[in-house]
Design a protein around this motif. Structure first.
Motif, PDB file in Angstrom:
ATOM      1  N   ASP A 104       0.763  -1.318  -0.080  1.00 36.92           N
ATOM      2  CA  ASP A 104      -0.013   0.043  -0.075  1.00 36.92           C
ATOM      3  C   ASP A 104       0.812   1.126   0.040  1.00 36.92           C
ATOM      4  O   ASP A 104       0.184   2.435  -0.118  1.00 36.92           O
ATOM      5  N   SER A 105       2.322   1.248   0.240  1.00 33.55           N
ATOM      6  CA  SER A 105       3.197   2.323   0.146  1.00 33.55           C
ATOM      7  C   SER A 105       3.407   2.872  -1.321  1.00 33.55           C
ATOM      8  O   SER A 105       2.882   2.200  -2.194  1.00 33.55           O
ATOM      9  N   THR A 106       3.384   4.173  -1.200  1.00 32.93           N
ATOM     10  CA  THR A 106       3.746   4.949  -2.380  1.00 32.93           C
ATOM     11  C   THR A 106       5.125   5.613  -2.672  1.00 32.93           C
ATOM     12  O   THR A 106       5.593   5.888  -1.414  1.00 32.93           O
ATOM     13  N   ILE A 107       5.427   5.831  -3.880  1.00 35.58           N
ATOM     14  CA  ILE A 107       6.578   6.542  -3.939  1.00 35.58           C
ATOM     15  C   ILE A 107       6.504   7.933  -4.930  1.00 35.58           C
ATOM     16  O   ILE A 107       5.564   7.827  -5.591  1.00 35.58           O
ATOM     17  N   ASN A 108       7.139   9.124  -4.568  1.00 35.68           N
ATOM     18  CA  ASN A 108       6.738  10.363  -5.006  1.00 35.68           C
ATOM     19  C   ASN A 108       7.667  10.402  -6.143  1.00 35.68           C
ATOM     20  O   ASN A 108       8.810  10.817  -6.299  1.00 35.68           O
ATOM     21  N   LEU A 109       7.228  10.182  -7.575  1.00 32.53           N
ATOM     22  CA  LEU A 109       7.983  10.239  -8.700  1.00 32.53           C
ATOM     23  C   LEU A 109       7.740  11.639  -9.341  1.00 32.53           C
ATOM     24  O   LEU A 109       8.851  11.751 -10.210  1.00 32.53           O
ATOM     25  N   LEU A 110       7.121  12.490  -8.723  1.00 37.89           N
ATOM     26  CA  LEU A 110       6.856  13.854  -9.287  1.00 37.89           C
ATOM     27  C   LEU A 110       8.239  14.804  -8.869  1.00 37.89           C
ATOM     28  O   LEU A 110       8.679  15.749  -9.406  1.00 37.89           O
ATOM     29  N   ALA A 111       8.520  14.596  -7.556  1.00 36.33           N
ATOM     30  CA  ALA A 111       9.848  15.458  -7.033  1.00 36.33           C
ATOM     31  C   ALA A 111      10.863  14.665  -6.289  1.00 36.33           C
ATOM     32  O   ALA A 111      10.987  14.437  -5.118  1.00 36.33           O
ATOM     33  N   PRO A 112      11.838  14.176  -7.612  1.00 43.14           N
ATOM     34  CA  PRO A 112      12.739  13.336  -6.830  1.00 43.14           C
ATOM     35  C   PRO A 112      13.820  14.089  -6.208  1.00 43.14           C
ATOM     36  O   PRO A 112      13.965  15.312  -6.220  1.00 43.14           O
ATOM     37  N   LEU A 113      14.738  13.283  -5.470  1.00 39.26           N
ATOM     38  CA  LEU A 113      15.721  14.024  -4.753  1.00 39.26           C
ATOM     39  C   LEU A 113      17.131  13.633  -5.665  1.00 39.26           C
ATOM     40  O   LEU A 113      17.301  12.464  -5.968  1.00 39.26           O
ATOM     41  N   ILE A 114      17.965  14.578  -6.257  1.00 45.10           N
ATOM     42  CA  ILE A 114      19.068  14.515  -6.922  1.00 45.10           C
ATOM     43  C   ILE A 114      20.084  14.605  -5.968  1.00 45.10           C
ATOM     44  O   ILE A 114      20.330  15.826  -5.147  1.00 45.10           O
ATOM     45  N   ILE A 115      21.277  13.729  -5.794  1.00 41.45           N
ATOM     46  CA  ILE A 115      22.363  13.766  -4.866  1.00 41.45           C
ATOM     47  C   ILE A 115      23.517  13.780  -5.474  1.00 41.45           C
ATOM     48  O   ILE A 115      24.016  12.741  -6.410  1.00 41.45           O
ATOM     49  N   ASN A 116      24.479  14.879  -5.452  1.00 43.27           N
ATOM     50  CA  ASN A 116      25.831  14.475  -6.096  1.00 43.27           C
ATOM     51  C   ASN A 116      26.622  13.812  -4.836  1.00 43.27           C
ATOM     52  O   ASN A 116      26.854  14.662  -3.876  1.00 43.27           O
ATOM     53  N   MET A 117      27.092  12.628  -4.988  1.00 45.58           N
ATOM     54  CA  MET A 117      27.607  11.971  -3.770  1.00 45.58           C
ATOM     55  C   MET A 117      29.131  12.287  -3.624  1.00 45.58           C
ATOM     56  O   MET A 117      29.705  12.222  -2.572  1.00 45.58           O
ATOM     57  N   ASP A 118      29.671  12.960  -4.716  1.00 52.61           N
ATOM     58  CA  ASP A 118      31.165  13.096  -4.695  1.00 52.61           C
ATOM     59  C   ASP A 118      31.271  14.558  -4.009  1.00 52.61           C
ATOM     60  O   ASP A 118      32.141  14.683  -2.963  1.00 52.61           O
ATOM     61  N   LYS A 119      30.243  15.633  -4.264  1.00 50.72           N
ATOM     62  CA  LYS A 119      30.440  16.962  -3.646  1.00 50.72           C
ATOM     63  C   LYS A 119      29.538  16.954  -2.466  1.00 50.72           C
ATOM     64  O   LYS A 119      29.431  18.013  -1.727  1.00 50.72           O
ATOM     65  N   LYS A 120      28.832  15.856  -2.166  1.00 51.35           N
ATOM     66  CA  LYS A 120      27.977  15.689  -0.861  1.00 51.35           C
ATOM     67  C   LYS A 120      26.655  16.836  -1.034  1.00 51.35           C
ATOM     68  O   LYS A 120      26.443  17.598  -0.017  1.00 51.35           O
ATOM     69  N   LEU A 121      26.251  17.104  -1.981  1.00 46.60           N
ATOM     70  CA  LEU A 121      25.214  18.379  -2.314  1.00 46.60           C
ATOM     71  C   LEU A 121      23.979  17.570  -2.825  1.00 46.60           C
ATOM     72  O   LEU A 121      24.161  16.507  -3.811  1.00 46.60           O
ATOM     73  N   GLY A 122      22.800  18.127  -2.323  1.00 42.57           N
ATOM     74  CA  GLY A 122      21.480  17.409  -2.851  1.00 42.57           C
ATOM     75  C   GLY A 122      20.282  18.612  -3.048  1.00 42.57           C
ATOM     76  O   GLY A 122      20.459  19.671  -2.693  1.00 42.57           O
ATOM     77  N   GLN A 124      16.242  18.632  -3.824  1.00 39.43           N
ATOM     78  CA  GLN A 124      14.648  18.083  -4.305  1.00 39.43           C
ATOM     79  C   GLN A 124      14.182  18.899  -5.534  1.00 39.43           C
ATOM     80  O   GLN A 124      14.163  19.994  -5.328  1.00 39.43           O
ATOM     81  N   ILE A 125      13.878  18.567  -6.686  1.00 36.22           N
ATOM     82  CA  ILE A 125      13.391  18.846  -7.726  1.00 36.22           C
ATOM     83  C   ILE A 125      11.960  18.721  -8.009  1.00 36.22           C
ATOM     84  O   ILE A 125      11.647  17.398  -7.689  1.00 36.22           O
ATOM     85  N   VAL A 126      11.220  19.494  -8.557  1.00 41.06           N
ATOM     86  CA  VAL A 126       9.665  19.182  -8.944  1.00 41.06           C
ATOM     87  C   VAL A 126       9.790  19.277 -10.525  1.00 41.06           C
ATOM     88  O   VAL A 126      10.388  20.154 -11.156  1.00 41.06           O
ATOM     89  N   LEU A 127       9.621  17.837 -11.242  1.00 39.66           N
ATOM     90  CA  LEU A 127       9.550  17.696 -12.604  1.00 39.66           C
ATOM     91  C   LEU A 127       8.574  18.744 -13.301  1.00 39.66           C
ATOM     92  O   LEU A 127       7.276  18.307 -12.912  1.00 39.66           O
ATOM     93  N   GLN A 128       8.915  19.617 -14.095  1.00 38.23           N
ATOM     94  CA  GLN A 128       7.935  20.446 -14.858  1.00 38.23           C
ATOM     95  C   GLN A 128       7.412  19.455 -16.209  1.00 38.23           C
ATOM     96  O   GLN A 128       6.155  19.515 -16.380  1.00 38.23           O
ATOM     97  N   ASP A 129       8.008  18.924 -16.762  1.00 32.97           N
ATOM     98  CA  ASP A 129       7.873  17.902 -17.919  1.00 32.97           C
ATOM     99  C   ASP A 129       7.743  16.530 -17.164  1.00 32.97           C
ATOM    100  O   ASP A 129       8.466  15.693 -17.485  1.00 32.97           O
ATOM    101  N   ASN A 130       6.633  16.342 -16.544  1.00 31.94           N
ATOM    102  CA  ASN A 130       6.499  15.036 -15.719  1.00 31.94           C
ATOM    103  C   ASN A 130       6.132  13.831 -16.221  1.00 31.94           C
ATOM    104  O   ASN A 130       6.066  12.850 -15.484  1.00 31.94           O
ATOM    105  N   LYS A 131       5.602  13.979 -17.530  1.00 33.30           N
ATOM    106  CA  LYS A 131       5.301  12.596 -18.155  1.00 33.30           C
ATOM    107  C   LYS A 131       4.089  11.988 -17.432  1.00 33.30           C
ATOM    108  O   LYS A 131       4.186  10.800 -17.503  1.00 33.30           O
ATOM    109  N   SER A 132       3.489  12.662 -16.630  1.00 31.59           N
ATOM    110  CA  SER A 132       2.371  12.360 -15.935  1.00 31.59           C
ATOM    111  C   SER A 132       2.968  11.376 -14.662  1.00 31.59           C
ATOM    112  O   SER A 132       2.141  10.517 -14.209  1.00 31.59           O
TER     113      SER A 132
END
Length: 147
Positions: A104-122, A124-132
């Motif tokens: 019953d759990s869900t995952i938010n595909l509209l606002a993914p977390l992008i993390i640069n693991m090398d620089k330790k920067l992250g 959260q973006i909201v997809l504008q062209d979200n392909k539904s």
């Protein structure tokens, strides 16, 4: 360094593993420093835990494991802000809303977390062209790869 966590009690972390979300997360713009904590190695899930506040922690998932054709473009502005030099330094996660059962759990595909693991920067973006892509995509089965 030891921190209190929402799901795992007190854990030991390495300061170099702290990821800075300069703009915070959606709805938590003042919360900047997080750490990724592993869960079961066989599941495409982890914990994104605030370093400062134990009550701020999220189950996150590898979205490609739940929707194999999931894809989006990172804007040039986000690319620069996250100081991305190599694509292999980037991890993508999405926040999971846990329910009584995993099915019953869900995952938010509209606002993914992008993390640069090398620089330790992250970020959260909201997809504008979200392909539904939905805010609450059912996690009933693994259809993609966890790697």
């Amino acid at each position: 360094m030891k921190i209190a966590t929402k799901f795992l009690g007190v854990v030991e972390i390495i300061e170099q593993d702290i990821i800075t979300f300069e703009h915070g997360l959606l709805g938590l713009e003042d919360e900047k420093n997080f750490v990724l904590l592993p869960l079961d190695a066989d599941l495409p899930l982890a914990i994104l835990q605030s370093v400062e506040q134990a009550e701020i922690g999220f189950v996150i998932g590898y979205p490609f494991a739940f929707k194999k054709d999931y894809s989006f473009d990172i804007s040039e502005e986000d690319y620069k802000q996250l100081q991305i030099e190599k694509a292999e330094d980037v991890l993508t996660y999405a926040i999971v809303t846990m329910k009584e059962t995993f099915q019953d759990s869900t995952i938010n595909l509209l606002a993914p977390l992008i993390i640069n693991m090398d620089k330790k920067l992250g970020k959260q973006i909201v997809l504008q062209d979200n392909k539904s892509y939905p805010l609450r995509f059912p996690m009933q089965t693994l259809e993609g790869s966890a790697k």
